[in-house]
Design an enzyme around this catalytic site. Structure first.
Site, PDB file in Angstrom:
ATOM      1  N   ASP A 139       0.824  -1.110   0.041  1.00 10.51           N
ATOM      2  CA  ASP A 139      -0.179  -0.098  -0.003  1.00 10.51           C
ATOM      3  C   ASP A 139       0.791   1.384  -0.039  1.00 10.51           C
ATOM      4  OD1 ASP A 139      -2.166   1.818   0.712  1.00 10.51           O
ATOM      5  OD2 ASP A 139      -3.413   0.158   1.038  1.00 10.51           O
ATOM      6  N   HIS A 214      -3.959   6.392   2.983  1.00 12.12           N
ATOM      7  CA  HIS A 214      -4.667   5.182   2.490  1.00 12.12           C
ATOM      8  C   HIS A 214      -4.001   3.917   3.052  1.00 12.12           C
ATOM      9  CE1 HIS A 214      -5.471   1.985  -0.805  1.00 12.12           C
ATOM     10  NE2 HIS A 214      -6.489   2.445  -0.678  1.00 12.12           N
ATOM     11  N   SER A 543     -10.897  -0.907  -1.544  1.00 19.52           N
ATOM     12  CA  SER A 543      -9.773  -0.494  -0.675  1.00 19.52           C
ATOM     13  C   SER A 543     -10.075  -0.916   0.932  1.00 19.52           C
ATOM     14  CB  SER A 543      -9.263   0.717  -0.813  1.00 19.52           C
ATOM     15  OG  SER A 543      -8.255   0.756  -1.816  1.00 19.52           O
TER      16      SER A 543
END
Ligand SMILES: *[C@@H]1O[C@H](CO)[C@@H](O)[C@H](O)[C@H]1NC(C)=O
Ligand SMILES: *[C@@H]1O[C@H](CO)[C@@H](O)[C@H](O)[C@H]1NC(C)=O
Ligand SMILES: *[C@@H]1O[C@H](CO)[C@@H](O)[C@H](O)[C@H]1NC(C)=O
Ligand SMILES: *[C@@H]1O[C@H](CO)[C@@H](O)[C@H](O)[C@H]1NC(C)=O
Ligand SMILES: *[C@@H]1O[C@H](CO)[C@@H](O)[C@H](O)[C@H]1NC(C)=O
Ligand SMILES: *[C@@H]1O[C@H](CO)[C@@H](O)[C@H](O)[C@H]1NC(C)=O
Ligand SMILES: *[C@@H]1O[C@H](CO)[C@@H](O)[C@H](O)[C@H]1NC(C)=O
Ligand SMILES: *[C@@H]1O[C@H](CO)[C@@H](O)[C@H](O)[C@H]1NC(C)=O
Length: 757
Positions: A139, A214, A543
């Site tokens: 990620d 994220h 996600s």
């Protein structure tokens, strides 16, 4: 129409990419060379340089051209080559395949430049782990100071872990602990393809530290420690915790500014496999359609992981339309996104009537009434009203919007929501009401007060505006509303099946919470948070769904360390549920119609039940090769995937007979039988009887009509006979099949495309 929307998105992204690319005629290629028996990484590197020198002319040039060396779990390298050099190299005996490094992107809706919100599965107690589990996160890195990564109560790092804590900018050895046990970062591919990180003039850290948010969000969703009173400035206030708070995290940072180079991703997978992770969680992917498995970095890397027993859980994508599911290889757990029973409501009080419900993040003092104007009534000189209705740059007249709340529309479903408020603010406007078909899936943080309302709520608002000379409105402070019904519902953005590569395998596999999820954030990432420096943020996307499934896989792995990746996947899929909290079948958020296995696969994740599924559908990498053979793969392609010489059986098993936990036949002509084998992982003797939900136009029967097990580990094969009596008119018909031991069903969805009867 649909194609256009998707196409617009692609053009947008391509523009960004081309814009960032260097004008060098050399391109970045991944050269895959399969298994190797070299003693160490240095020996592989040196052999790679020899191979490369055969086309670059010299060792020196070879060293300059090479970027990554894949030396640990498989052999290969990535290098900058001219197409001629690449061609020549692909003919080399040691080279198995060679393909250009493409770009993946992170799967939040934020990667479409808009951001939305809701939260994690209520307040159920997290399931405890039975043994140590290590989860590799591919990620954007991690914000190590977040309370979610506190290692309080965790034992020493498992000895079998061979990863490292790689230091870098604002990331020292102290940033690893018993929770974050490894941290690596990869930027060579990205920088070669798009230019140096510095050239973007955006905040970043040349280390595993997350400047995007994220990666911290997904990592804390999988394995975040228990943190009471976490909220987004009071919204969603509650205990934040990962699905497996006792699990360890190994961080592999592969994405920069939302984009991830395949060459970097493959390098991270090479490391993760060899570092000894048990689960890989991948919340990023290519644009649809799903690339060929034989030339796609995520497919190839995850195949090696699967062979080693590592579960690869990956997001299905946010492209919304049928056939767009990605990360769809049969050896990956592909995760769709659905809502939870929580909303963030903000009301619009008009001067004259009952309030209109909207969704928003309004945290300031919002008690004043402001004048209301439709964007279409505030067009800048020379701009048509229709253009102004979208509230884009330079379309609104500042003198007409100053001090007012503006009502805006969307031109396309996937466009940037946040920037509209930025333009309004620039022109002196104080608020925005956005009419958005995705209102319930997408809660945007605007730089001014703002709410998003559904098109159904719009007529009342527009009628009010039309009937008053000086319409007024007040937007209320946002409140968290719990136990909303129905939930879950399928998120409109979640990518759907059928699987464009192997349609005899239903994809996605499962759905999990992916709308308005609260989790850890990187406080330096403020672009999507209206400038707020947040420790916890609320995001939506597949996600966000993927790490929920990764956590479930971790829990199962901790109970059954010897189970294969396929068995763990089976446990997750056969125990999923398809009924919402209103006791109806799970529906689409879009229009309240019943969802199908092409939306949610086997159904909604149910981790508590998945620990003991009773029966398991297992398969190994040879079964997968058989599946690919039945789809016409030739030995060269198989070699491209496995790295070894492979031969197809003279009559490969039909692909619908892969022992997958769901059942699909994409091309059904008349009667057809499908076989499956279940392994009994229960205690003592047990008897299972079947339950059949016939797809429309097809009669399903099973032989034998009961399964009797005497001991743990016992396997039994059964046959499903499909007798179609009505063609399905080019679409699929859906049903389900389950074995039930009186208490716990082991369920498989069925999807059939009946061409003829
Ligand atoms: C397999 O690799 C070879 C060599 O790079 C390439 O020519 C071929 O197109 C690949 N096959 C597939 C199906 O990707
Ligand atoms: C870099 O970003 C800063 C802040 O956003 C801006 O002021 C500056 O002009 C930018 N520099 C370049 C070269 O774009
Ligand atoms: C969250 O809830 C707790 C307990 O109800 C309360 O003490 C705390 O102030 C709340 N936090 C915020 C930011 O509202
Ligand atoms: C509401 O509308 C009435 C009639 O147009 C007006 O007199 C009154 O001032 C308005 N109230 C507010 C708060 O704008
Ligand atoms: C209005 O929008 C249309 C379609 O997006 C565009 O072609 C046209 O140039 C716009 N007109 C103005 C004056 O901005
Ligand atoms: C609801 O949306 C789905 C997906 O776009 C579509 O297939 C279906 O026909 C729609 N149903 C209704 C009643 O509009
Ligand atoms: C299909 O199976 C049904 C039920 O066994 C049988 O009656 C029918 O004749 C079969 N059709 C064909 C074409 O074999
Ligand atoms: C296929 O179309 C026919 C004729 O319109 C209709 O009667 C039948 O119900 C359809 N079958 C399915 C499975 O939708």
């Amino acid at each position: 129409m649909r194609a256009t929307i998707v196409f617009t998105l692609l053009i947008l992204w391509n523009f960004v990419l081309v814009h960032g690319a260097t004008s060098n005629t050399k391109r970045h290629y991944i050269v895959y060379m399969g298994h190797h028996s070299y003693k160490n990484s240095e020996a592989v590197k040196s052999a790679n340089h020899d191979t490369l020198a055969s086309v670059t002319g010299s060792h020196n040039a070879a060293q300059n051209a090479a970027l990554h060396h894949y030396t640990r779990s498989f052999r290969g390298f990535s290098a900058m080559l001219t197409p001629d050099q690449a061609n020549k190299l692909s003919e080399s005996d040691s080279v198995i395949s060679l393909f250009e490094s493409k770009t993946s992107k992170i799967h939040t809706t934020h990667s479409w430049k808009f951001l939305n919100m809701k939260s994690v599965l209520g307040s159920k107690q997290p399931l405890e782990l039975k043994s140590d589990v290590i989860i590799g996160m591919l990620d954007s890195g991690v914000w190590p100071e977040s309370k979610s990564f506190d290692d309080y109560g965790l034992d020493a790092v498992p000895k079998r872990f061979k990863g490292e804590c790689v230091t870098g900018e604002h990331f020292s050895m102290h940033n690893c602990n018993r929770k974050i046990i490894g941290a690596r970062y990869y930027s060579k591919g990205y920088e070669q393809e798009y230019g140096s990180l510095e050239s973007f003039n955006l905040t970043f850290y040349r280390s595993a530290r997350d400047a995007d948010g994220h990666g911290s969000h997904t990592a804390s969703t999988v394995a975040g420690s228990v943190v009471p009173y976490s909220s987004l400035l009071g919204l969603a206030n509650g205990t934040a915790r990962g699905g497996a708070p006792g699990a360890r995290l190994a961080i592999y940072k592969v994405c920069w500014f939302g984009f991830c180079s395949d060459a970097d991703v493959l390098s991270a997978m090479d490391d993760a496999i060899s570092d000894g992770v048990d689960i890989m969680s991948i919340s990023l992917g290519p644009d649809p359609p799903q690339p060929s498995y034989f030339s796609d970095a995520i497919s190839i890397g995850s195949f090696h992981a699967f062979q080693k027993g590592i579960v690869v859980s990956a997001s299905a994508g946010n492209s919304g339309f049928p056939g767009t599911v990605t990360n769809a290889a049969p050896w990956i757990l592909s995760v769709a996104a659905s809502t939870i029973d929580r909303e963030f409501d903000s009301l619009i009080y008009l001067n004259n009537s009952k309030p209109i419900k909207g969704h928003g993040v309004n945290l300031g003092n919002t008690n004043n009434y402001y004048e209301l104007v439709a964007g279409s009534n505030a067009a800048a000189p020379g701009v048509p009203a229709i253009n102004a209705s979208f509230c884009k740059e330079n379309t609104l007249d500042p003198t007409l919007i100053k001090g007012k709340i503006i009502v805006c529309m969307l031109e396309t479903v996937f466009e940037d929501r946040r920037e509209k408020a930025v333009f309004i603010k620039k022109g002196g406007g104080v608020g925005i009401i956005l009419i958005d078909p995705l209102a319930e899936d997408l809660l945007v943080q605007f730089v001014i007060q703002g709410v998003v309302i559904s098109p159904e709520a719009a007529p009342e608002l527009l009628a009010y505006i039309a009937s008053y000379k000086k319409p007024m409105a007040r937007i209320t402070h946002s409140v968290t509303v719990l136990s909303t019904k129905p939930a879950p519902e399928m998120a409109t953005f979640s990518s759907k099946g059928p699987n464009s590569r192997t349609p005899d395998i239903i994809k996605p596999d499962i759905t999990a919470p992916g709308v308005n999820i609260l989790a850890a954030w990187s406080p330096v990432s403020t672009e999507s948070t209206a400038g707020r420096e947040l420790d916890y943020n609320i995001l939506s996307g597949t996600s966000m769904a993927c790490p929920h499934a990764s956590a479930a896989a971790a829990i199962i792995k901790s109970y059954h360390p010897s189970w294969s990746a396929a068995a763990i996947k089976s446990a997750i899929m056969t125990t999923a549920f398809v009924i919402d909290n209103d006791l109806n079948y799970i529906r689409l958020n879009l229009n309240n119609t019943r969802a199908s296995p092409f939306d949610y696969g086997s159904g909604h994740l149910n981790p508590g039940r998945a620990i003991n599924p009773g029966l398991v559908y297992d398969y190994d990498s040879n079964d997968i090769l058989d599946l690919l053979c039945s789809k016409g793969a030739n030995p060269a392609q198989l070699k491209n995937l496995t790295g070894k010489v492979e031969h197809c059986k003279s009559s490969p098993t039909p692909s619908y007979n892969l022992n997958y936990p769901s059942i699909a036949v994409s091309n059904m002509r008349g009667n057809l039988s499908v076989y499956r084998t279940v392994t009994y992982y229960g205690e003592g003797r047990n008897l299972y009887i079947p339950k059949i939900d016939n797809p429309s136009g097809v009669k399903v029967s099973v032989t034998p009509t009961q399964l009797r097990f005497y001991a743990y580990g016992e396997k039994l094969t059964y046959r499903l006979d499909f007798v179609p009596y009505e063609v399905s008119n080019g679409s699929y018909v859906f049903g389900a099949f389950a074995w039930i031991d009186g208490v716990n069903p082991v369920t498989s969805p069925i999807a059939l495309n009946v061409i003829s009867v």
